[in-house]
Design a protein around this motif. Structure first.
Motif, short mmCIF file in Angstrom:
data_model
loop_
_atom_site.label_atom_id
_atom_site.label_comp_id
_atom_site.label_asym_id
_atom_site.label_seq_id
_atom_site.Cartn_x
_atom_site.Cartn_y
_atom_site.Cartn_z
N PRO A 87 0.78 -1.05 -0.16
CA PRO A 87 -0.38 -0.32 -0.51
C PRO A 87 0.30 1.25 -0.11
N HIS A 88 -0.04 2.18 -0.48
CA HIS A 88 1.01 3.61 -1.11
C HIS A 88 -0.03 4.53 -0.54
N PHE A 89 0.33 6.51 -0.12
CA PHE A 89 -0.47 6.69 -0.50
C PHE A 89 0.32 7.77 -1.75
N ASN A 90 -0.91 7.78 -2.63
CA ASN A 90 -0.57 8.70 -4.28
C ASN A 90 0.87 8.24 -4.21
N HIS A 91 1.68 6.39 -4.69
CA HIS A 91 2.87 6.52 -4.66
C HIS A 91 4.23 7.09 -4.07
N VAL A 92 4.08 7.24 -2.55
CA VAL A 92 5.02 7.84 -1.67
C VAL A 92 4.65 6.57 -1.02
N TYR A 93 5.97 6.12 -0.67
CA TYR A 93 5.83 4.58 1.09
C TYR A 93 6.70 5.59 1.92
N ALA A 94 7.01 4.47 2.23
CA ALA A 94 7.71 4.72 3.78
C ALA A 94 9.21 5.61 3.63
N PRO A 95 9.96 6.16 4.19
CA PRO A 95 11.42 6.41 3.55
C PRO A 95 12.19 5.08 3.55
N TRP A 96 11.77 4.52 5.22
CA TRP A 96 12.87 2.54 5.04
C TRP A 96 11.98 2.00 4.62
N SER A 97 10.91 1.53 3.31
CA SER A 97 10.14 0.65 2.26
C SER A 97 11.76 0.15 2.10
N ILE A 98 12.74 0.69 1.43
CA ILE A 98 14.15 0.56 0.44
C ILE A 98 14.53 -0.63 1.20
N LEU A 99 14.69 -0.83 2.62
CA LEU A 99 15.20 -1.83 3.45
C LEU A 99 14.48 -3.09 3.51
N THR A 100 12.87 -3.22 3.27
CA THR A 100 12.39 -4.50 4.09
C THR A 100 12.02 -5.09 2.56
N TRP A 101 11.86 -4.08 1.25
CA TRP A 101 12.30 -4.73 0.54
C TRP A 101 13.23 -5.32 -0.64
N ALA A 102 14.44 -4.60 0.04
CA ALA A 102 15.94 -5.27 -0.21
C ALA A 102 15.95 -6.52 0.53
N ASN A 103 15.75 -7.00 1.65
CA ASN A 103 15.44 -8.22 2.01
C ASN A 103 14.45 -8.87 1.39
N LYS A 104 13.79 -8.81 0.52
CA LYS A 104 13.31 -9.87 0.00
C LYS A 104 13.05 -10.11 -1.25
N TRP A 105 13.93 -8.81 -1.72
CA TRP A 105 13.79 -9.04 -3.64
C TRP A 105 14.76 -8.37 -3.93
N TYR A 106 16.53 -8.79 -3.15
CA TYR A 106 17.36 -8.37 -3.66
C TYR A 106 18.39 -9.15 -4.39
N GLY A 107 18.01 -10.52 -3.86
CA GLY A 107 17.94 -10.98 -4.87
C GLY A 107 17.25 -11.39 -7.12
N ILE A 108 16.20 -10.96 -6.96
CA ILE A 108 15.15 -10.59 -8.36
C ILE A 108 15.70 -9.21 -8.71
N TYR A 109 16.27 -8.45 -8.34
CA TYR A 109 16.64 -6.73 -8.54
C TYR A 109 16.70 -6.41 -8.54
N PRO A 110 18.84 -7.18 -8.35
CA PRO A 110 20.62 -6.63 -8.00
C PRO A 110 20.13 -5.41 -9.00
N ASP A 111 19.99 -5.24 -9.98
CA ASP A 111 20.33 -4.13 -10.08
C ASP A 111 19.29 -2.55 -10.05
N ALA A 112 18.29 -2.74 -10.25
CA ALA A 112 17.35 -2.18 -9.36
C ALA A 112 17.78 -1.40 -7.79
N PHE A 113 18.09 -2.33 -7.13
CA PHE A 113 18.52 -2.07 -6.32
C PHE A 113 20.11 -1.56 -6.06
#
Length: 638
Positions: free
Chosen positions: A57-83
């Motif tokens: 969930p987001h608010f008009n495409h605005v996410y919590a600042p620390w969300s990048i840390l959660t996403w990296a823990n889940k999907w770093y192996g899938i999107y390494p270049d994006a990270f």
């Protein structure tokens, strides 16, 4: 290592002021930079993935600042270049923020800083300062609102006015037990600005020196009708409706205090200017008057003869009686239990033992000091007591005593007025008891001593000495003089070692006329630090750009109010008749607080005061005690 407290040179309000918290600013800004970097990484990563639903969930495409840390823990192996791309953006944002912080810190460290307390920290008082000093009512606090308590009432004597930043004028009033000292030149408006407003609001007892009778006319009506005061007009040189007072009725005859009371009275009689008993003739005539007054008092007690100062004079100047008969009577008279009073007998024996020429000089000196009481009008007004000094603070109602001394009678009536003021202080501040470690009041009403032009009464040593302790007896003094020179004069004042100023908690001043007063007020205001900026340029004046511009900051000391500025304070504006139309400026000093640059209050600009002053004064004085009427002729011949 330099200790934190090495330069702990703050004083007064500086100590109470809250710390600015500059030391916590740098860590806080560093954390903010890191937060900005995380937010930038999060938003870039979400943008790179086109804000897919899997991101959560987001608010008009605005996410919590620390969300990048959660996403990296889940999907770093899938999107390494994006990270990696998102991380680069975050590191860049954080680096820019930290670099800006470092540059700002360097500029701040290399910039000159003014020390606001280097040469002094004097400043003009603000609203909070005035409220803390007790001159201005403060708003109710939160706990007072919850408990239903009211804020302290704003009452007491008027010491000035203050205009806030919005242009609203506030009266400054002091209701503590401490004393007030005013410096105000003649015709500066102290009466209409300070004295009249105080007397039209102070509901307790008061003693007022009223030179022209103006204060009686403007304030006695309200004080009698609405402040429940008994108003007394003591006008020794007039026979029109005044109250009478006999100083000898205040002598505590038959007690252990009788000798001290008589000696104090005799000293005031032979020292009408307060310069002290310097000459031989003053000292010897004082000893003679002590014995004679005591003789007259005991004779009155035993035989019912008058006990007045005119009677004392009549004994010394009786044309039908040889003076030797008086000395013999004083030596042989049975004063107490069939015995001669030792003080009376010794005074008469001294006169009998003196050589004839010396005795004649002593006698003539004593007669000179009693000459005032040969005036039939004065004799009538001191022939009986229609009030006692103790009544001022212990009558059922508060008592207002107006002491008249018209300008043409002021000099000759000064000894009598001095006697009255002296007895008021001595008799009302003579007893104090303690209960549970606290003083117990022995009075019903507080007493305000409103003494205008008090140095003109001469040096009253009892007044100077008593200021330090009379507040504990419920007596508050409001002393008014023209300038500091009048107060410190060796001839009519208290000298350069006076302690009047030391014992007055509040001092206020109208624009002075004397530079000595201006210098005194300037020192009271204090020294302040002014930051001076100096700009130096180099290069040709005709060139497009100057070669170099340097700026230097320097701290400079100066009085907050210089003597010249004090002398040039705007005074009241007056119309052709001499009446004041607009108030001038003034300064108010309260010990322990910044000086207040204020405005002179004017009672006739206030509709409440105007209404109170319009109440007509009573034609005749109130009388607290009923005495048998004695005519002026009888007072001399009885």
């Amino acid at each position: 290592m330099i200790s934190k407290d090495k330069f702990n040179n703050a004083v007064g309000p500086q100590v109470r002021a809250k710390k600015s918290g500059v030391g916590k600013a740098v860590p806080a800004l560093a954390l903010l930079s890191i937060g900005v970097g995380l937010a930038a990484s999060t938003q870039f990563f979400a943008y790179d993935l086109n804000y897919q639903e899997v991101l959560g969930p987001h608010f008009n495409h605005v996410y919590a600042p620390w969300s990048i840390l959660t996403w990296a823990n889940k999907w770093y192996g899938i999107y390494p270049d994006a990270f990696m791309r998102a991380g680069s953006i975050g590191v860049l944002a954080t680096g820019v923020g930290l670099l800006g912080l470092v540059v700002t810190k360097m500029i701040s460290a290399n910039s000159s800083k003014a020390n606001e307390y280097l040469h002094g920290s004097a400043r003009w008082a603000g609203k909070k300062d005035i409220q803390a000093a007790g001159l201005l009512a403060r708003p109710r606090r939160f706990l007072e609102v919850l408990t239903g308590k009211s804020a302290p009432s704003h009452s007491g004597v008027y010491v000035g006015a203050w205009v806030d930043n919005k242009g609203v004028q506030h009266y400054l009033r002091h209701n503590g037990p401490e004393h007030v000292l005013t410096y105000a030149p003649t015709r500066s408006g102290k009466g209409v600005g300070l004295v009249v407003p105080t007397l039209l609001s102070w509901s307790d007892s008061t003693v007022i020196t009223d030179l022209k009778g103006e204060l009686w006319a403007l304030t006695a009506g309200w004080r009698q009708k609405h402040a429940r005061n008994k108003v007394l007009r003591f006008d020794p040189a007039s026979s029109n409706g005044g109250v009478r007072w006999n100083p000898l009725d205040e002598i505590r005859i038959g007690t252990e205090n009788e000798v001290g009371d008589v000696q104090n009275l005799a000293t005031l009689i032979v020292d009408p200017d307060g310069k002290g008993l310097d000459s031989h003739w003053q000292k010897t005539s004082q000893a003679l008057l002590v014995g004679l007054i005591m003789h007259v008092l005991y004779k009155s007690k035993n035989e019912g003869t008058p006990a007045t100062l005119p009677e004392v004079d009549r004994n010394l100047a009786d044309p039908d009686r040889d003076i030797g008969d008086l000395w013999m009577e004083m030596v042989t008279y049975s004063h107490v239990n069939g015995r001669n009073h030792p003080l009376v007998g010794s005074a008469a024996r001294d006169m009998m033992d003196r050589p004839e020429e010396e005795a004649g000089s002593v006698l003539s000196t004593a007669k000179t000091y009693l000459a005032l009481y040969r005036d039939p009008v004065v004799a009538q007004n001191v022939s009986a007591s229609e009030f006692k000094v103790k009544d001022l603070m212990n009558h059922d109602n508060p008592v207002s005593l107006y002491i008249f001394s018209k300008p043409n009678d002021k000099a000759r009536l000064r000894p009598l007025v001095r006697v009255l003021i002296n007895m008021i202080v001595r008799l009302l501040a003579d007893k104090m008891d303690f209960e549970n470690g606290r003083p117990v009041a022995h009075y019903k009403h507080r007493l305000l001593m409103m003494l205008d032009e008090f140095p003109s009464l001469g040096k009253l040593e009892i007044l100077q000495e008593s200021l330090a302790f009379v507040a504990g007896y419920g007596i508050k003094c409001y002393l008014i003089c023209q300038d500091i020179n009048q107060l410190k004069s060796r001839e009519i004042g208290y000298g350069h070692d006076e302690t009047i100023t030391s014992n007055c908690h509040v001092q206020n001043a109208y624009p002075p006329n004397r530079v000595e007063t201006a210098e005194h007020l300037s020192k009271l205001t204090g020294q302040t630090t002014v930051v001076k900026e100096q700009i130096t340029t180099s290069g040709r004046r005709t060139s497009a750009l100057l070669g170099q511009v340097s700026r230097t900051i320097q701290e400079v000391q100066r009085p907050l109010l210089t003597p010249d500025e004090c002398l040039r304070m705007p005074g009241p504006l007056k119309i052709a008749s001499g009446d004041i139309s607009e108030a001038g400026d003034m300064v108010v000093y309260v010990a322990g607080y910044p000086a207040i640059y204020g405005k002179q209050p004017l009672y006739f600009k206030d509709p409440v005061f105007q209404t109170r002053a319009a109440i007509p004064a009573p034609k005749n004085s109130d009388k607290l005690r009923i005495v048998q009427e004695v005519t002026a002729a009888e007072a001399i011949t009885i």
